[in-house]
Design an enzyme around this catalytic site. Sequence first.
Site, mmCIF file in Angstrom:
data_model
loop_
_atom_site.group_PDB
_atom_site.id
_atom_site.type_symbol
_atom_site.label_atom_id
_atom_site.label_comp_id
_atom_site.label_asym_id
_atom_site.label_seq_id
_atom_site.Cartn_x
_atom_site.Cartn_y
_atom_site.Cartn_z
ATOM 1 N N HIS A 122 0.868 -1.181 0.000
ATOM 2 C CA HIS A 122 0.000 0.000 0.000
ATOM 3 C C HIS A 122 0.907 1.234 0.000
ATOM 4 O O HIS A 122 2.021 1.183 0.517
ATOM 5 C CB HIS A 122 -0.828 -0.062 1.291
ATOM 6 C CG HIS A 122 -1.917 0.960 1.393
ATOM 7 N ND1 HIS A 122 -1.683 2.265 1.764
ATOM 8 C CD2 HIS A 122 -3.254 0.855 1.195
ATOM 9 C CE1 HIS A 122 -2.839 2.913 1.798
ATOM 10 N NE2 HIS A 122 -3.809 2.086 1.451
ATOM 11 N N ASP A 199 2.569 -5.185 7.945
ATOM 12 C CA ASP A 199 1.382 -4.359 7.764
ATOM 13 C C ASP A 199 0.183 -5.307 7.759
ATOM 14 O O ASP A 199 -0.073 -6.000 6.787
ATOM 15 C CB ASP A 199 1.505 -3.593 6.438
ATOM 16 C CG ASP A 199 0.203 -2.902 6.042
ATOM 17 O OD1 ASP A 199 -0.802 -3.021 6.773
ATOM 18 O OD2 ASP A 199 0.192 -2.245 4.978
ATOM 19 N N GLN A 202 -5.049 -5.361 6.319
ATOM 20 C CA GLN A 202 -6.092 -6.175 5.693
ATOM 21 C C GLN A 202 -6.318 -7.496 6.416
ATOM 22 O O GLN A 202 -7.418 -8.024 6.432
ATOM 23 C CB GLN A 202 -5.730 -6.470 4.222
ATOM 24 C CG GLN A 202 -5.861 -5.275 3.304
ATOM 25 C CD GLN A 202 -7.260 -4.685 3.273
ATOM 26 O OE1 GLN A 202 -8.252 -5.377 3.469
ATOM 27 N NE2 GLN A 202 -7.343 -3.383 3.046
ATOM 28 N N LYS A 225 -10.791 -1.184 9.977
ATOM 29 C CA LYS A 225 -10.938 -2.333 9.076
ATOM 30 C C LYS A 225 -11.263 -3.605 9.874
ATOM 31 O O LYS A 225 -11.293 -4.702 9.346
ATOM 32 C CB LYS A 225 -9.657 -2.534 8.264
ATOM 33 C CG LYS A 225 -9.371 -1.386 7.299
ATOM 34 C CD LYS A 225 -8.355 -1.766 6.275
ATOM 35 C CE LYS A 225 -7.655 -0.586 5.640
ATOM 36 N NZ LYS A 225 -8.431 0.124 4.629
ATOM 37 N N CYS A 365 -4.712 2.674 -3.769
ATOM 38 C CA CYS A 365 -3.464 3.046 -3.084
ATOM 39 C C CYS A 365 -2.393 1.986 -3.287
ATOM 40 O O CYS A 365 -1.564 1.762 -2.388
ATOM 41 C CB CYS A 365 -3.678 3.314 -1.594
ATOM 42 S SG CYS A 365 -4.801 4.663 -1.277
#
Lengths: 408, 124
Positions: A122, A199, A202, A225, A365
């Site tokens: 991202h 990261d 998600q 999220k 993104c």
Amino acid sequence: MQKAIIWPPYLLPILSRKTRGRPLVYLDSAATTQKPYEVISAVSDFYAEHNANTRRGIHELSEEATELYEKTRDIVKNFLRAKHREEIIFTSGTTEGLNLLAFGLAGELGRGDEILLTEAEHHSNIVPWQIVAKERHLKIKFAPVKADGRLDLNAYKKLLNRRTKIVSITHASNVTGAITPLDKLVPAAHKIGALIIVDAAQSVAHLPLNVQKLDCDFLVFSGHKLYGPTGVGVLYGKKRLLEKLTPRRYGGQMIEQVKKNKTTLAELPARLEGGTMPIAEIVGLGEAINFLRNFGWQKIKTHDQGLCEYGLKRLSTIPDLRLLGPTDFKNRLPIFSFTISGIPAHDLATLLDEAGIAVRAGHHCAEVLHTALHVLVSARASCALYTSRADIDALIERLLEIKAIFHG
Amino acid sequence: MDNHAVYREELLEHYRHPQNFGRMKKADQQAHISNPLCGDEITLQLKFDRSGQVAEVKFEGRGCALSIAAASVFTEFLKDRSKKQLQNIPNGKIEKLLDIKVSPARKKCVQLPYAALRKIFLKQ
């Protein structure tokens, strides 16, 4: 056959509304998930019943607010299976977490040092590193993805070398849904002495995380999220590394003592939490994690796999549709980015929206990934716990209508 | 569902067979403009006759149906207009020409050819 999760309307209030005069089919959960009633009421209850600033007040309300705030830290600690509660730092979200890491670690990096990212990152996991690299004369390398969007593991291993100081990598792509095999990436990074940042923006709502077992050095995610409020996120870090991390926000509760010529900073976790934090949202995040844990990972996994299998099967029946990402339903999240030849992605999104179906169009993104997959932009339908097969059916039916409209 | 308020057949015809699509060898004025967010880009070219009116107009580029259809009707509209008239075209003209109302997120697509025209006059 997977059993559908039943959602009474009061549990997820927004899903009973209409958009464009049609019942809402919300397929944009990778952008942000909708919020269950428990989370909404936790935030409003905080303001209605307990609102005060944390740690400072010598009064009952402040004690309550502080208790709720710190209780959430314990919830997150248990959720991530972290060793110490002070390894959990609240941020405003994944982007802030990654920025804090990039700029906070910069001081330890020098000319020629390398940062290893992947093409699937991202922008929030690319741009802060580019800025830091320019300031400190560092080199950024990108591990490539294969044609199906999965990381090329061999290429990743080849790019690691003694100059690699930081590896920062997504746990799951927000475009292809491909899950990164961290169990292979982390040991390889540690072998050459690099720090590894995950990261988890998600993956956090879809996969169980165990930071001790993963052995990652840092991990970041956003609350919104994960069925939680916006404006709140988490940075996990190994204690000895967080103690050395340079703060980005000075002031407020992160201070221990201030003299005219010298300031002493507070201990972790306060040290990295400058200013008044979004307390109500943090309390809401704790409730969101409880909401997720009540389902249990097995149920979530079955639900996600069922949606992956069904979604892939149905999408493959649409002529001229190209799916970005793995076509096998294992080791992927129910995120479907696609293009349909002759119908630009933004037109797809507008025409889906006219039927009450919310998707995203653009590069999400992740421009580097789109370039690597040789597409400019795509449309993306992404799922959550409240997504049903009926939602996928609505998408497919409308895509066929759109094809008819477009091709006249 | 009958709600093709935006994507009427007429608009889609402009997308499939845009007017004035192509490139002229020698233009008097031209501007390139892009919207990296959605990948739309357009080059607008103008040629004027001796009296200063638009003698020829072309556009080239790629983009969504809205931006291509917008460029198609807009370039038709520009023909035979004087420089002064071009400078006085109000923002929002293309939406009127297409007779559509678009959501805020899609305004940029429709206005891309207009932005290219503005760029030409800003350069002067």
